[in-house]
Design a protein around this motif. Structure first.
Motif, mmCIF file in Angstrom:
data_model
loop_
_atom_site.group_PDB
_atom_site.id
_atom_site.type_symbol
_atom_site.label_atom_id
_atom_site.label_comp_id
_atom_site.label_asym_id
_atom_site.label_seq_id
_atom_site.Cartn_x
_atom_site.Cartn_y
_atom_site.Cartn_z
ATOM 1 N N GLY A 109 0.772 -1.236 0.000
ATOM 2 C CA GLY A 109 0.000 0.000 0.000
ATOM 3 C C GLY A 109 0.798 1.279 0.000
ATOM 4 O O GLY A 109 0.291 2.334 -0.345
ATOM 5 N N ASN A 110 2.074 1.228 0.397
ATOM 6 C CA ASN A 110 2.839 2.466 0.554
ATOM 7 C C ASN A 110 3.895 2.684 -0.523
ATOM 8 O O ASN A 110 4.694 3.612 -0.436
ATOM 9 C CB ASN A 110 3.501 2.504 1.939
ATOM 10 C CG ASN A 110 4.436 1.315 2.152
ATOM 11 O OD1 ASN A 110 4.513 0.429 1.307
ATOM 12 N ND2 ASN A 110 5.128 1.311 3.277
ATOM 13 N N SER A 153 6.588 -0.498 -6.391
ATOM 14 C CA SER A 153 6.828 -1.897 -6.023
ATOM 15 C C SER A 153 5.606 -2.749 -6.306
ATOM 16 O O SER A 153 5.717 -3.892 -6.753
ATOM 17 C CB SER A 153 7.197 -1.992 -4.538
ATOM 18 O OG SER A 153 8.444 -1.397 -4.284
ATOM 19 N N SER A 154 4.431 -2.203 -6.038
ATOM 20 C CA SER A 154 3.191 -2.921 -6.309
ATOM 21 C C SER A 154 3.051 -3.228 -7.791
ATOM 22 O O SER A 154 2.693 -4.346 -8.186
ATOM 23 C CB SER A 154 1.996 -2.095 -5.827
ATOM 24 O OG SER A 154 0.779 -2.725 -6.149
ATOM 25 N N LEU A 155 3.354 -2.239 -8.628
ATOM 26 C CA LEU A 155 3.242 -2.396 -10.073
ATOM 27 C C LEU A 155 4.257 -3.412 -10.597
ATOM 28 O O LEU A 155 3.915 -4.297 -11.395
ATOM 29 C CB LEU A 155 3.453 -1.046 -10.754
ATOM 30 C CG LEU A 155 3.223 -0.986 -12.268
ATOM 31 C CD1 LEU A 155 1.785 -1.326 -12.605
ATOM 32 C CD2 LEU A 155 3.580 0.407 -12.796
ATOM 33 N N ARG A 206 -3.874 -4.195 -5.068
ATOM 34 C CA ARG A 206 -4.453 -3.072 -4.334
ATOM 35 C C ARG A 206 -4.157 -1.761 -5.047
ATOM 36 O O ARG A 206 -3.050 -1.534 -5.519
ATOM 37 C CB ARG A 206 -3.868 -3.029 -2.927
ATOM 38 C CG ARG A 206 -4.262 -1.815 -2.104
ATOM 39 C CD ARG A 206 -3.569 -1.837 -0.753
ATOM 40 N NE ARG A 206 -3.939 -0.696 0.059
ATOM 41 C CZ ARG A 206 -3.593 -0.561 1.331
ATOM 42 N NH1 ARG A 206 -2.865 -1.492 1.920
ATOM 43 N NH2 ARG A 206 -3.971 0.515 2.019
ATOM 44 N N ALA A 207 -5.164 -0.883 -5.109
ATOM 45 C CA ALA A 207 -4.979 0.445 -5.683
ATOM 46 C C ALA A 207 -5.619 1.478 -4.773
ATOM 47 O O ALA A 207 -6.565 1.184 -4.038
ATOM 48 C CB ALA A 207 -5.605 0.527 -7.077
ATOM 49 N N ALA A 208 -5.080 2.692 -4.820
ATOM 50 C CA ALA A 208 -5.651 3.787 -4.050
ATOM 51 C C ALA A 208 -6.442 4.737 -4.936
ATOM 52 O O ALA A 208 -7.345 5.416 -4.461
ATOM 53 C CB ALA A 208 -4.547 4.547 -3.319
ATOM 54 N N ARG A 209 -6.092 4.771 -6.214
ATOM 55 C CA ARG A 209 -6.753 5.697 -7.143
ATOM 56 C C ARG A 209 -7.025 4.995 -8.466
ATOM 57 O O ARG A 209 -6.415 3.981 -8.792
ATOM 58 C CB ARG A 209 -5.869 6.929 -7.387
ATOM 59 C CG ARG A 209 -5.509 7.687 -6.124
ATOM 60 C CD ARG A 209 -4.808 9.007 -6.449
ATOM 61 N NE ARG A 209 -3.601 8.815 -7.246
ATOM 62 C CZ ARG A 209 -2.409 8.537 -6.736
ATOM 63 N NH1 ARG A 209 -2.272 8.374 -5.424
ATOM 64 N NH2 ARG A 209 -1.358 8.419 -7.521
#
Length: 215
Positions: free
Chosen positions: A74-75, A79-81, A98-101
């Motif tokens: 989440g932060n 790295s998530s991508l 997980r995505a925030a936007r």
């Protein structure tokens, strides 16, 4: 029972691990933080400390053996991508990221994610809906227009039957279940009488449910 790879063990990832454990799934948990890995050990089948953006490390986990891979980082969106992309390259069957936007979701879907979740956005929406009416206890969005709500039987409905209320005709909302003494009854007839303190599962278009329960 499914075999699940969970990458990212912050608050969101930890809660996923706990719920997957309660559901009886086998979970391999991964994070770069030793402290976070140790915190989830009681809830997972196995865990490893490692960098999920490292292809060699991910390959060592046997990615194609998992039914689902969850990227709960989440932060650090980069790295998530990268993790999402590598998982797909290594043969992941189904990747949930997980995505925030919305813009993050677009990049994730283009780079290997089969599905995207918005924990903050979904929680915010649920909280807004929950605060809109004292009747609402739970809410599941089925699509952009339809949802299922768990609602307390309104005071004016107690002692009346489903047939007498006829909310399907009046509001296009269907009562699909009633919770009584902690048990869910799904075999309903028009003669079933509602009681104070019970809750109902109702299904319909959001606008119709909002009108019916004055949300």
């Amino acid at each position: 029972m499914k075999s699940i790879l969970l990458i990212g063990l912050g608050r969101f990832g930890k809660h996923i691990a706990i719920h997957l454990n309660n559901l009886g799934h086998q979970v391999m948990a991964v994070d770069s933080s030793e402290e976070r890995v140790e915190a989830v050990l009681p809830f997972v089948t196995n865990a490893q400390i490692g960098d999920s953006t490292n292809q060699s490390f991910l390959r060592s986990l046997g990615i194609s053996n998992y039914d689902v891979c969850i990227v709960a980082i989440g932060n650090d969106f980069q790295s998530s991508l990268e993790t999402t992309s590598l998982l797909k390259e290594l043969g992941a069957r189904h990747v949930i990221s997980r995505a925030a936007r919305d813009v993050q979701a677009k990049f994730l879907l283009r780079n290997g994610a089969d599905e995207v979740v918005y924990p903050e956005k979904q929680l915010a929406k649920w909280t807004a809906i929950r605060c809109s009416s004292e009747h609402i206890l739970d809410y599941i969005e089925l699509d952009s227009d339809h949802a299922m709500f768990e609602v307390v039987v309104p005071e004016g409905w107690a002692g009346r039957s489903i047939g007498q209320l006829d909310i399907r005709k009046k509001y296009n909302v269907t009562i699909i279940g009633i919770k009584r003494d902690g048990r869910l009854e799904l075999s309903l007839t028009p003669e079933v009488v509602l009681s104070s303190g019970e809750t109902m599962l109702v299904l319909g278009q959001n606008k119709d449910i909002q009108k019916c329960f004055r949300i």
